[in-house]
Design a protein around this motif. Structure first.
Motif, PDB file in Angstrom:
ATOM      1  N   GLN A 183      95.021  69.140 144.714  1.00 10.00           N
ATOM      2  CA  GLN A 183      96.393  68.133 146.028  1.00 10.00           C
ATOM      3  C   GLN A 183      96.755  66.700 145.737  1.00 10.00           C
ATOM      4  OE1 GLN A 183      94.493  68.043 149.981  1.00 10.00           O
ATOM      5  NE2 GLN A 183      94.655  66.248 149.966  1.00 10.00           N
ATOM      6  N   LYS A 184      97.655  66.713 145.643  1.00 11.23           N
ATOM      7  CA  LYS A 184      99.230  65.422 145.427  1.00 11.23           C
ATOM      8  C   LYS A 184      98.029  64.457 146.635  1.00 11.23           C
ATOM      9  CE  LYS A 184     102.623  62.797 143.125  1.00 11.23           C
ATOM     10  NZ  LYS A 184     103.064  63.477 143.528  1.00 11.23           N
ATOM     11  N   TYR A 185      97.618  63.002 146.308  1.00 12.04           N
ATOM     12  CA  TYR A 185      97.542  62.542 147.133  1.00 12.04           C
ATOM     13  C   TYR A 185      98.403  61.180 146.663  1.00 12.04           C
ATOM     14  CZ  TYR A 185      93.089  64.335 147.757  1.00 12.04           C
ATOM     15  OH  TYR A 185      91.498  65.068 148.056  1.00 12.04           O
ATOM     16  N   PRO A 186      99.766  60.517 147.311  1.00  9.28           N
ATOM     17  CA  PRO A 186     100.408  60.041 147.235  1.00  9.28           C
ATOM     18  C   PRO A 186     100.117  58.091 146.914  1.00  9.28           C
ATOM     19  CG  PRO A 186     101.048  61.001 149.084  1.00  9.28           C
ATOM     20  CD  PRO A 186      99.666  61.697 148.766  1.00  9.28           C
ATOM     21  N   PHE A 187     100.665  57.592 146.331  1.00 10.30           N
ATOM     22  CA  PHE A 187     100.401  55.994 146.355  1.00 10.30           C
ATOM     23  C   PHE A 187     100.721  55.134 148.053  1.00 10.30           C
ATOM     24  CE2 PHE A 187      99.801  56.415 141.936  1.00 10.30           C
ATOM     25  CZ  PHE A 187      97.838  56.436 142.078  1.00 10.30           C
ATOM     26  N   LEU A 212      94.628  62.776 136.998  1.00  7.63           N
ATOM     27  CA  LEU A 212      95.587  62.458 136.171  1.00  7.63           C
ATOM     28  C   LEU A 212      96.452  62.288 136.992  1.00  7.63           C
ATOM     29  CD1 LEU A 212      96.693  63.326 133.484  1.00  7.63           C
ATOM     30  CD2 LEU A 212      97.188  65.593 134.250  1.00  7.63           C
ATOM     31  N   LEU A 213      96.852  61.084 136.687  1.00 11.58           N
ATOM     32  CA  LEU A 213      98.102  59.365 137.627  1.00 11.58           C
ATOM     33  C   LEU A 213      98.881  60.548 137.446  1.00 11.58           C
ATOM     34  CD1 LEU A 213      97.082  55.922 136.016  1.00 11.58           C
ATOM     35  CD2 LEU A 213      96.667  57.390 138.315  1.00 11.58           C
ATOM     36  N   GLU A 214     100.139  60.436 138.769  1.00 12.28           N
ATOM     37  CA  GLU A 214     101.984  60.565 138.413  1.00 12.28           C
ATOM     38  C   GLU A 214     101.776  58.995 138.348  1.00 12.28           C
ATOM     39  OE1 GLU A 214     102.280  63.952 140.406  1.00 12.28           O
ATOM     40  OE2 GLU A 214     100.338  64.937 139.659  1.00 12.28           O
ATOM     41  N   TYR A 221      91.625  67.593 139.141  1.00  7.84           N
ATOM     42  CA  TYR A 221      91.577  68.350 138.345  1.00  7.84           C
ATOM     43  C   TYR A 221      89.921  69.383 138.553  1.00  7.84           C
ATOM     44  CZ  TYR A 221      96.272  68.188 137.781  1.00  7.84           C
ATOM     45  OH  TYR A 221      97.643  68.029 138.095  1.00  7.84           O
ATOM     46  N   ARG A 222      89.589  69.745 138.517  1.00 10.22           N
ATOM     47  CA  ARG A 222      88.473  70.871 138.118  1.00 10.22           C
ATOM     48  C   ARG A 222      88.669  71.978 136.844  1.00 10.22           C
ATOM     49  NH1 ARG A 222      84.764  68.565 142.184  1.00 10.22           N
ATOM     50  NH2 ARG A 222      82.998  69.061 140.417  1.00 10.22           N
ATOM     51  N   VAL A 223      87.580  71.614 136.006  1.00 10.91           N
ATOM     52  CA  VAL A 223      87.277  72.165 134.300  1.00 10.91           C
ATOM     53  C   VAL A 223      86.127  73.245 134.081  1.00 10.91           C
ATOM     54  CG1 VAL A 223      88.035  72.353 132.359  1.00 10.91           C
ATOM     55  CG2 VAL A 223      88.964  70.505 133.568  1.00 10.91           C
ATOM     56  N   PRO A 224      86.472  74.539 134.397  1.00  5.63           N
ATOM     57  CA  PRO A 224      84.546  74.887 133.902  1.00  5.63           C
ATOM     58  C   PRO A 224      84.633  74.684 132.500  1.00  5.63           C
ATOM     59  CG  PRO A 224      86.627  76.302 133.762  1.00  5.63           C
ATOM     60  CD  PRO A 224      87.590  74.895 134.544  1.00  5.63           C
ATOM     61  N   TYR A 225      82.967  75.222 132.196  1.00  6.45           N
ATOM     62  CA  TYR A 225      83.046  74.866 130.891  1.00  6.45           C
ATOM     63  C   TYR A 225      81.576  75.308 130.768  1.00  6.45           C
ATOM     64  CZ  TYR A 225      79.641  71.761 131.916  1.00  6.45           C
ATOM     65  OH  TYR A 225      78.215  70.504 132.607  1.00  6.45           O
ATOM     66  N   ASP A 226      81.353  75.612 129.309  1.00  4.91           N
ATOM     67  CA  ASP A 226      80.265  76.648 128.727  1.00  4.91           C
ATOM     68  C   ASP A 226      78.669  75.385 129.476  1.00  4.91           C
ATOM     69  OD1 ASP A 226      78.677  78.199 127.516  1.00  4.91           O
ATOM     70  OD2 ASP A 226      79.413  78.768 125.628  1.00  4.91           O
ATOM     71  N   VAL A 227      78.652  76.179 130.101  1.00 10.62           N
ATOM     72  CA  VAL A 227      77.420  74.901 130.966  1.00 10.62           C
ATOM     73  C   VAL A 227      75.857  75.273 130.609  1.00 10.62           C
ATOM     74  CG1 VAL A 227      75.684  74.925 132.948  1.00 10.62           C
ATOM     75  CG2 VAL A 227      78.389  74.978 132.848  1.00 10.62           C
TER      76      VAL A 227
END
Ligand SMILES: [Fe+2]
Length: 252
Positions: A183-187, A212-214, A221-227
């Motif tokens: 979701q975008k959170y505007p400044f 991530l800054l725009e 962002y959520r990123v799966p990894y090899d837990v």
């Protein structure tokens, strides 16, 4: 675009997954908000990695590695801090044979850690590990009062980014919002953003978290990894509490 990461905690698999994700999304730099090490099984490798970032801040677990764990740490954090220091401090293995390259690696990484600062200001944005009200105090921002204290301490700052609690979310001067991935959170108002944790999320979602800054806002962002791979390394290390592996699977 700049990516903002925090609390990797020596979790190499989570860091590598986040790095691949942010590169693929077009990030051009990384700001890291502290807790490079502590809890996780790959402190040396993660220290090698983070030196490529634009900057890193000092976290309380980095300080515990440098100076020894504080009394406030629980048994698992204390044990991890002592073990971590043995893995990365050049003076820790006195008398033991260390290959020259490994010794040099430790010297470089140790000097890097010793120079870490608890905050960094860029224009009207402040980056801290813990709380804008008192960077380096290792206090948390988890209540309305604590967020208000941060806003009041820096009236000319428009945006704050921090970590430390491992729970992503957004404070404004009026309300608190949960972190909704994508979701975008505007400044359009002053914000105090907890960017969550890469290597040990505690919001019941085991996936690595970053921001991530725009130009006019930001997104989580959520990123799966090899837990399972990280867990196996922790369980293989007698000096790391097995509960540190279990919590990664639960995101706690
Ligand atoms: Fe942390």
């Amino acid at each position: 675009m700049i990516a903002i990461l925090s609390d990797v905690h020596a979790n190499l698999e989570a860091l590598q997954a986040v790095w691949a994700d942010l590169m693929q999304r077009g990030a051009t730099g990384v700001y890291f908000l502290g807790d490079i090490v502590g809890y996780g099984p790959n402190p040396a490798e993660v220290l090698d990695f983070v030196k490529r970032f634009e900057f890193s801040l000092l976290g309380n677990h980095d300080e515990a590695c440098l100076k020894g764990p504080p009394k406030s740490f629980n048994a698992a954090a204390t044990g991890a801090a002592i073990w971590t220091r043995k893995q990365v401090c050049p003076d820790e293995l006195k008398g033991a044979f260390l290959r020259r390259a490994e010794h040099q690696r430790r010297v470089v990484n140790w000097e890097y850690m010793q120079k870490l600062q608890p905050s960094r200001r860029i224009d009207n944005t402040l980056f801290v590990h813990d709380t804008p009200a008192a960077p380096g105090s290792w206090r948390y921002v988890t209540t309305r009062e604590e967020a208000d204290a941060g806003f009041a301490a820096h009236p000319d700052v428009r945006a704050f980014f921090f970590g430390h609690s491992h729970r992503p979310g957004v404070w404004s001067e009026k309300r608190y919002q949960e972190a909704e991935p994508g979701q975008k959170y505007p400044f359009h108002e002053r914000v105090m953003v907890n960017v969550g944790s890469v290597g040990q999320p505690r919001d019941n979602d085991p996936r690595a978290c970053y921001v991530l800054l725009e130009p006019d806002g930001f997104r989580f962002y959520r990123v799966p990894y090899d837990v399972a791979k990280t867990q196996a390394k922790i369980l293989d290390c007698p000096d790391l509490d097995p509960r540190l592996a279990l919590r990664l699977g639960k995101g706690q």
